[in-house]
Design an enzyme around this catalytic site. Structure first.
Site, short mmCIF file in Angstrom:
data_model
loop_
_atom_site.label_atom_id
_atom_site.label_comp_id
_atom_site.label_asym_id
_atom_site.label_seq_id
_atom_site.Cartn_x
_atom_site.Cartn_y
_atom_site.Cartn_z
N ASP A 1 -10.14 -5.08 -3.97
CA ASP A 1 -9.43 -4.02 -3.25
C ASP A 1 -10.10 -2.68 -3.52
O ASP A 1 -10.17 -2.23 -4.65
CB ASP A 1 -7.96 -4.01 -3.71
CG ASP A 1 -7.08 -3.20 -2.80
OD1 ASP A 1 -7.57 -2.23 -2.19
OD2 ASP A 1 -5.88 -3.52 -2.69
N SER B 1 0.81 -1.21 0.00
CA SER B 1 0.00 0.00 0.00
C SER B 1 0.85 1.28 0.00
O SER B 1 1.56 1.54 -0.96
CB SER B 1 -0.94 -0.06 1.20
OG SER B 1 -1.72 1.09 1.32
N HIS C 1 -7.80 -4.89 0.47
CA HIS C 1 -6.55 -4.18 0.72
C HIS C 1 -5.69 -4.70 1.87
O HIS C 1 -4.49 -4.48 1.90
CB HIS C 1 -6.83 -2.69 0.90
CG HIS C 1 -5.63 -1.85 0.63
ND1 HIS C 1 -5.01 -1.81 -0.60
CD2 HIS C 1 -4.89 -1.05 1.43
CE1 HIS C 1 -3.97 -1.02 -0.55
NE2 HIS C 1 -3.86 -0.53 0.68
#
Ligand SMILES: *[C@@H]1O[C@H](CO)[C@@H](O)[C@H](O)[C@H]1NC(C)=O
Ligand SMILES: *[C@@H]1O[C@H](CO)[C@@H](O)[C@H](O)[C@H]1NC(C)=O
Ligand SMILES: *[C@@H]1O[C@H](CO)[C@@H](O)[C@H](O)[C@H]1NC(C)=O
Ligand SMILES: *[C@@H]1O[C@H](CO)[C@@H](O)[C@H](O)[C@H]1NC(C)=O
Length: 404
Positions: free
Chosen positions: A348, A176, A379
């Site tokens: 996601d 991320s 995610h």
């Protein structure tokens, strides 16, 4: 008044999207081997691994804590070990890499495969709230976003690992925000290009124009970040210690409630979590960050650009950038010598499939080694799902073995 209403709405949003009250009468300490109350090092050592803590100072004075698992459960069987660097995502910390059990979490798997595992922590999270001259109570301390994590934190961390181990290169694995900062590092610091010729991105993020309906989007479209800044908030999720103690209490009665804030902002998980570990999550998450960093993320959603922090007016931007608009981070200029492997999720909501696909199209074709889409992953699943060991980490280990 409007900002207070929005703040209440955000809290309501967080609680309604994450709370399925399931009363549990079992004391949580029994279920988790006491991991919820242990420190990072105690958890790792509790499973029979060595664990070291290191400090690195960035060029602009932030003191970051790094954790290291130098070898695996079977002991110190290799004379030298290739270092690997793992970097966490938004509101997260190095804890993310040890959230599950040996054989499940990536840090343990890599250590058992014979690697020397280093885990960084970005400025402003629980482990990296110190500075050579600035007080963490001051506004200046919190005046940063993922831009500085890319330009300063990651290069300093890599340099430290390379210098401490004597290895010239390492594989870099980011989740991320650990990918956002990596694009920025590779674009801005040529040493990073030399140090980390293999970049493995989990839930890769750059342009977040198509971000789906989660708390971050909610925050962005209602300008909650701007309102909170006007109210003088510096630190997002202000007191991790207080919050964590509230969280652990909350989790005593409800396994499923705990990943709350992070899930609300990053989107709910779709893969398999170990619900019995959620009070451990509560004891260590969220890692916290600056409000300015949240503003930078929210700007990405509102302005549909992957660019430096927008100071809000041409004159303010000219002051910072000598240009009325913030400079764009152009991933088309990503160094073609660096090999990239990306793992993204079909569910996601933060690294949205359309944004990831745009990102992939912009990367130099000679860079992209692999792009694997896991249809049911959201995610947090890349790091927290208990099947990530087979779905992703086997591929990760093979990539590292092939290139190092
Ligand atoms: C889930 O976590 C608990 C507590 O740490 C552990 O005892 C259990 O083995 C884990 N379950 C799975 C399926 O990994
Ligand atoms: C912050 O860093 C300074 C300088 O290295 C050190 O003396 C101090 O103990 C650190 N403070 C905390 C709270 O870790
Ligand atoms: C890259 O990062 C290292 C470590 O922080 C720093 O010493 C070096 O000056 C940086 N190089 C550039 C070109 O910014
Ligand atoms: C980000 O995405 C938006 C919408 O898809 C597009 O207009 C914009 O050019 C993109 N920016 C970059 C830097 O790729």
């Amino acid at each position: 008044m409007k900002s207070l209403i929005n703040l209440l709405l955000l809290i309501l949003y967080i609680t309604t999207t994450t709370t399925t009250i399931v009363a549990s009468s079992k004391p949580f300490v029994e279920k988790t081997n006491g991991d919820d109350l242990k420190t990072f090092e105690q958890i790792v050592m509790g499973y029979g691994y060595p664990c070291e803590s290191h400090y690195v100072t960035t060029q602009d004075g932030y003191i970051l804590q790094l954790f290291r698992i130098p070898y695996g459960q079977s002991g110190d069987t290799h004379t030298t070990r290739q270092p690997v660097l793992l970097q966490h995502g938004l509101l997260d910390s190095s804890f993310t890499w040890i959230v599950n059990l040996p054989g499940q979490s990536l840090a343990y798997i890599l250590a058992d495969q014979g690697y020397d595992v280093w885990m960084g922590n970005n400025r402003g999270n629980t482990y990296s709230t110190n500075h050579t001259t600035l007080s963490p109570e001051s506004a200046q301390f919190w005046d940063f976003s993922f831009d500085e994590m890319g330009r300063y934190d990651l290069p300093a961390t890599m340099e430290y690992v390379v210098q401490s181990t004597g290895y010239k290169t390492l594989p870099y694995i980011g989740h991320s925000e650990g990918t956002i900062q990596a694009w920025i590092s590779y674009l801005s610091n040529s040493s990073v290009v030399d140090w980390a010729p293999l970049f493995i991105g989990l839930g890769p993020v750059g342009n977040v124009s198509n971000i789906q309906n989660n708390g971050l989007k909610y925050m962005a479209i209602h300008n909650i970040d701007t309102d909170l800044a006007k109210m003088g908030m510096l630190r997002f999720l202000p007191s991790p210690t207080l919050l964590r103690s509230l969280f652990v209490d909350f989790c005593l009665g409800c396994d499923e409630c705990c990943a709350g804030v992070i899930e609300a902002l990053c989107g709910p998980h779709r893969g398999a979590f170990n619900d019995s570990r959620m009070s451990v999550v509560a004891g260590h998450e969220p890692g916290g960050t600056s409000l300015k960093n949240m503003q930078h993320w929210a700007q990405g959603v509102r302005e549909k650009q992957f660019q430096a922090f927008d100071y809000g007016s041409s004159s303010a931007n000219i002051l910072h950038y000598n240009d009325p608009a913030p400079p764009v981070y152009d991933v088309r200029n990503f160094p073609s010598s660096v090999k990239v492997a990306l793992f993204s999720g079909g569910m996601d909501e933060l690294a949205d499939p359309i944004d990831v696909s745009d990102l992939v199209k912009q990367l130099p074709s000679s860079s992209l080694l692999v792009w694997k889409i896991i249809p049911n992953y959201a995610h947090l699943d890349y790091v927290w799902a208990i099947d990530a060991n087979t779905v992703i980490y086997q591929d990760v280990v093979q990539l590292i073995q092939k290139y190092f």
